[in-house]
Write a protein that holds these residues in place. Structure first.
Motif, PDB file in Angstrom:
ATOM      1  N   GLY A 148      42.755  32.590  43.915  1.00 18.01           N
ATOM      2  CA  GLY A 148      43.490  31.775  42.948  1.00 18.01           C
ATOM      3  C   GLY A 148      43.808  30.396  43.517  1.00 18.01           C
ATOM      4  N   ILE A 149      44.230  30.362  44.786  1.00 22.52           N
ATOM      5  CA  ILE A 149      44.506  29.082  45.457  1.00 22.52           C
ATOM      6  C   ILE A 149      43.234  28.242  45.506  1.00 22.52           C
ATOM      7  N   SER A 150      42.115  28.898  45.837  1.00 21.91           N
ATOM      8  CA  SER A 150      40.840  28.193  45.935  1.00 21.91           C
ATOM      9  C   SER A 150      40.396  27.657  44.576  1.00 21.91           C
ATOM     10  N   VAL A 151      40.441  28.506  43.556  1.00 18.59           N
ATOM     11  CA  VAL A 151      40.023  28.101  42.206  1.00 18.59           C
ATOM     12  C   VAL A 151      40.923  26.990  41.678  1.00 18.59           C
ATOM     13  N   LYS A 155      41.537  48.333  34.056  1.00 16.65           N
ATOM     14  CA  LYS A 155      42.997  48.206  34.159  1.00 16.65           C
ATOM     15  C   LYS A 155      43.397  47.505  35.449  1.00 16.65           C
ATOM     16  N   ILE A 156      42.840  47.952  36.574  1.00 12.57           N
ATOM     17  CA  ILE A 156      43.210  47.369  37.861  1.00 12.57           C
ATOM     18  C   ILE A 156      42.541  46.011  38.064  1.00 12.57           C
ATOM     19  N   GLY A 157      41.272  45.915  37.682  1.00 13.30           N
ATOM     20  CA  GLY A 157      40.555  44.650  37.833  1.00 13.30           C
ATOM     21  C   GLY A 157      41.219  43.513  37.076  1.00 13.30           C
ATOM     22  N   SER A 158      41.659  43.779  35.851  1.00 15.90           N
ATOM     23  CA  SER A 158      42.320  42.741  35.048  1.00 15.90           C
ATOM     24  C   SER A 158      43.689  42.381  35.618  1.00 15.90           C
ATOM     25  N   ALA A 159      44.344  43.334  36.288  1.00 16.46           N
ATOM     26  CA  ALA A 159      45.625  43.035  36.945  1.00 16.46           C
ATOM     27  C   ALA A 159      45.415  42.034  38.079  1.00 16.46           C
ATOM     28  N   HIS A 160      44.353  42.232  38.866  1.00 14.24           N
ATOM     29  CA  HIS A 160      44.038  41.283  39.935  1.00 14.24           C
ATOM     30  C   HIS A 160      43.648  39.920  39.359  1.00 14.24           C
ATOM     31  N   LEU A 161      42.955  39.921  38.226  1.00 17.48           N
ATOM     32  CA  LEU A 161      42.609  38.650  37.570  1.00 17.48           C
ATOM     33  C   LEU A 161      43.864  37.913  37.106  1.00 17.48           C
ATOM     34  N   LEU A 193      45.337  27.764  32.511  1.00 18.62           N
ATOM     35  CA  LEU A 193      44.898  28.878  33.365  1.00 18.62           C
ATOM     36  C   LEU A 193      45.926  30.003  33.400  1.00 18.62           C
ATOM     37  N   VAL A 194      47.206  29.643  33.353  1.00 16.68           N
ATOM     38  CA  VAL A 194      48.263  30.667  33.362  1.00 16.68           C
ATOM     39  C   VAL A 194      48.265  31.443  32.037  1.00 16.68           C
ATOM     40  N   ILE A 195      47.887  30.793  30.957  1.00 20.01           N
ATOM     41  CA  ILE A 195      47.748  31.501  29.669  1.00 20.01           C
ATOM     42  C   ILE A 195      46.644  32.564  29.783  1.00 20.01           C
ATOM     43  N   ILE A 196      45.558  32.225  30.474  1.00 16.61           N
ATOM     44  CA  ILE A 196      44.499  33.215  30.724  1.00 16.61           C
ATOM     45  C   ILE A 196      45.053  34.376  31.551  1.00 16.61           C
ATOM     46  N   SER A 197      45.907  34.053  32.531  1.00 17.78           N
ATOM     47  CA  SER A 197      46.573  35.086  33.334  1.00 17.78           C
ATOM     48  C   SER A 197      47.389  36.025  32.441  1.00 17.78           C
ATOM     49  N   LEU A 198      48.086  35.451  31.473  1.00 15.79           N
ATOM     50  CA  LEU A 198      48.891  36.252  30.545  1.00 15.79           C
ATOM     51  C   LEU A 198      48.011  37.208  29.739  1.00 15.79           C
ATOM     52  N   LEU A 199      46.876  36.719  29.273  1.00 21.02           N
ATOM     53  CA  LEU A 199      45.952  37.561  28.503  1.00 21.02           C
ATOM     54  C   LEU A 199      45.412  38.703  29.364  1.00 21.02           C
ATOM     55  N   CYS A 200      45.094  38.407  30.625  1.00 21.42           N
ATOM     56  CA  CYS A 200      44.619  39.445  31.552  1.00 21.42           C
ATOM     57  C   CYS A 200      45.704  40.495  31.798  1.00 21.42           C
ATOM     58  N   THR A 238      46.775  37.963  38.589  1.00 20.21           N
ATOM     59  CA  THR A 238      47.292  37.317  39.801  1.00 20.21           C
ATOM     60  C   THR A 238      46.485  36.068  40.138  1.00 20.21           C
ATOM     61  N   MET A 239      45.163  36.208  40.088  1.00 21.69           N
ATOM     62  CA  MET A 239      44.286  35.100  40.454  1.00 21.69           C
ATOM     63  C   MET A 239      44.503  33.888  39.550  1.00 21.69           C
ATOM     64  N   PHE A 240      44.535  34.097  38.229  1.00 22.89           N
ATOM     65  CA  PHE A 240      44.659  32.974  37.304  1.00 22.89           C
ATOM     66  C   PHE A 240      46.054  32.346  37.343  1.00 22.89           C
ATOM     67  N   LEU A 241      47.085  33.144  37.638  1.00 21.41           N
ATOM     68  CA  LEU A 241      48.419  32.555  37.767  1.00 21.41           C
ATOM     69  C   LEU A 241      48.476  31.623  38.975  1.00 21.41           C
ATOM     70  N   LEU A 242      47.938  32.087  40.115  1.00 19.60           N
ATOM     71  CA  LEU A 242      47.919  31.222  41.308  1.00 19.60           C
ATOM     72  C   LEU A 242      46.995  30.030  41.103  1.00 19.60           C
ATOM     73  N   ALA A 243      45.907  30.229  40.358  1.00 21.00           N
ATOM     74  CA  ALA A 243      45.002  29.113  40.069  1.00 21.00           C
ATOM     75  C   ALA A 243      45.719  28.043  39.249  1.00 21.00           C
ATOM     76  N   GLY A 244      46.468  28.489  38.242  1.00 21.73           N
ATOM     77  CA  GLY A 244      47.237  27.540  37.443  1.00 21.73           C
ATOM     78  C   GLY A 244      48.283  26.815  38.272  1.00 21.73           C
ATOM     79  N   HIS A 245      48.913  27.553  39.172  1.00 23.35           N
ATOM     80  CA  HIS A 245      49.926  26.971  40.048  1.00 23.35           C
ATOM     81  C   HIS A 245      49.327  25.897  40.947  1.00 23.35           C
TER      82      HIS A 245
END
Length: 396
Positions: A338-341, A201-207, A366-373, A209-216
């Motif tokens: 996320g910035i790095s990726v 639950k918590i790990g996927s929440a951090h993912l 990448l943001v779609i992956i964030s949505l799934l997470c 965040t990561m994928f949203l910033l990665a997409g950005h």
């Protein structure tokens, strides 16, 4: 507000400039160092990755060192890193300088937050003190990139880092004079920190965040060449776009907080991510007119800061209050990774396609992956609720 907190906030402005300011001058740096644009983008990628990894590690390794002394050491290393950047003869030398500044920046920011919480006497004022530190970081986003573009256009990009080094000297002097000694303590071991984010639950929440910033950052890390090629803007107009972007981004934090209070953390997280996907896929279709592009750009900017600070932090605290401090630390690391990726992925897209016109769409994926997470995280039960359900079932 405590004068010492203002000084700490000013320090975060100085160090915060280093990470993102290079995004606005990426083509200039690439030309000067005789490297490709995608290679220059790795200066952002590596900085963010080092920042994310070394922040928690350095905090544990230096936990027993007196805080003021450690802060001054970090500022000294930060100064050296920026002087190295100013004199960088090649890409490799500059990358080493970026690693030094990333490590010192990570430590300075986390020390500013922890010291601010300790030196503010009434506990009720701590939230305001921490908010001021975060405002210092966000201010560097608003002022840094557009100011960097203007200075680079007039004096050259290297002068920017010389100026940041001079600012760090000012911070060093102020900290030396006004900040009292703050004893070290026992930091939470890394093993315990990692265990705190091990749940699905918590790990996927951090993912998320990561994928949203990665997409950005797939697009934002290369926003200057995007503006140059798609809208044919000169340095002055690019600087204006970055300024508008920064103002909208900072206001996005307030928007995320209001949205979270209005409709709840769960709905606000999903709303922000879905809107982010829509805006990224729509953005390339708006470049035919500045009148159309700028409002959409500002919505994109506001959404970029609407998830990680307000609703996501609230969600993490609600999910596991006992480890909320650790979760905030890892949420910050997720942002940096996320910035790095994103900047790294953007560099790959740019090198393979040779164009920045479609980078927003790759970021949208990448943001779609964030949505799934996020959906996965939000639909998991917390440990407390699961135990309560099992206990009730056993009683029945």
């Amino acid at each position: 507000m405590n004068l010492k907190v203002f000084i700490l906030a000013l320090s975060t402005v100085a160090v915060g400039l280093v990470e993102l300011i290079i995004g606005g001058i990426l083509p200039t740096v690439a030309n000067d160092l005789n490297i490709t644009l995608s290679s220059a983008g790795q200066l952002i990628t590596v900085f963010a990755l080092v920042y994310a990894i070394t922040g928690p590690v350095l905090l544990v390794l230096t936990s027993k060192i007196e805080r003021k002394k450690l802060y001054l050491i970090a500022l000294l290393i930060f100064f050296i890193g920026n002087i190295m950047t100013y004199f960088s003869p090649n890409f490799t030398f500059m990358m080493i300088a970026r690693i030094l500044t990333a490590m010192s920046t990570a430590l300075i920011v986390v020390l500013s937050l922890t010291i601010a919480a300790k030196i503010v006497a009434p506990p009720a004022h701590r939230a305001k003190a921490l908010g001021l530190i975060y405002m210092g970081i966000s201010s560097s986003l608003v002022m840094g990139v557009p100011l960097g573009i203007v200075i680079s256009d007039i004096f050259g990009w290297r002068v920017i880092f010389l100026g940041i080094a001079i600012l760090s000297i000012g911070s060093f002097i102020l900290i030396s004079i006004f900040l009292e000694r703050v004893p070290g303590g026992n930091a939470i071991p890394l093993s315990q920190q990692i265990k705190a984010v091990a749940s699905l639950k918590i790990g996927s929440a951090h993912l998320a965040t990561m994928f949203l910033l990665a997409g950005h950052y797939t697009l934002y890390a290369y926003f200057t060449p995007f503006l140059e090629t798609e809208l044919q803007l000169n340095a002055n107009w690019i600087s204006i776009c970055y300024l508008l972007f920064g103002i909208a981004a900072v206001s996005g934090g307030a928007f995320g907080g209001v949205l979270s209070d209005s409709i709840g953390t769960h709905k606000s997280i999903l709303t922000v991510i879905i809107l982010f996907v829509v805006v990224l896929f729509a953005l390339p279709f708006t470049t035919f007119s500045m009148i159309v592009f700028i409002p959409i750009m500002m919505v994109w900017a506001a959404l970029s800061w609407s998830l990680a600070p307000p609703p996501q932090q609230s969600y993490l605290i609600e999910t596991d209050p006992a480890t909320s401090d650790i979760q905030q630390s890892f949420n910050n690391s997720a942002i940096q990774i996320g910035i790095s990726v994103g900047s790294g992925f953007g560099g790959i897209v740019l090198s393979q396609t040779g164009t920045v016109s479609h980078m927003a769409w790759f970021g949208g994926i990448l943001v779609i992956i964030s949505l799934l997470c996020a959906i996965f995280s939000l639909t998991r039960r917390t440990k407390g609720k699961r135990k309560a359900i099992l206990k009730t079932a056993a009683q029945n």
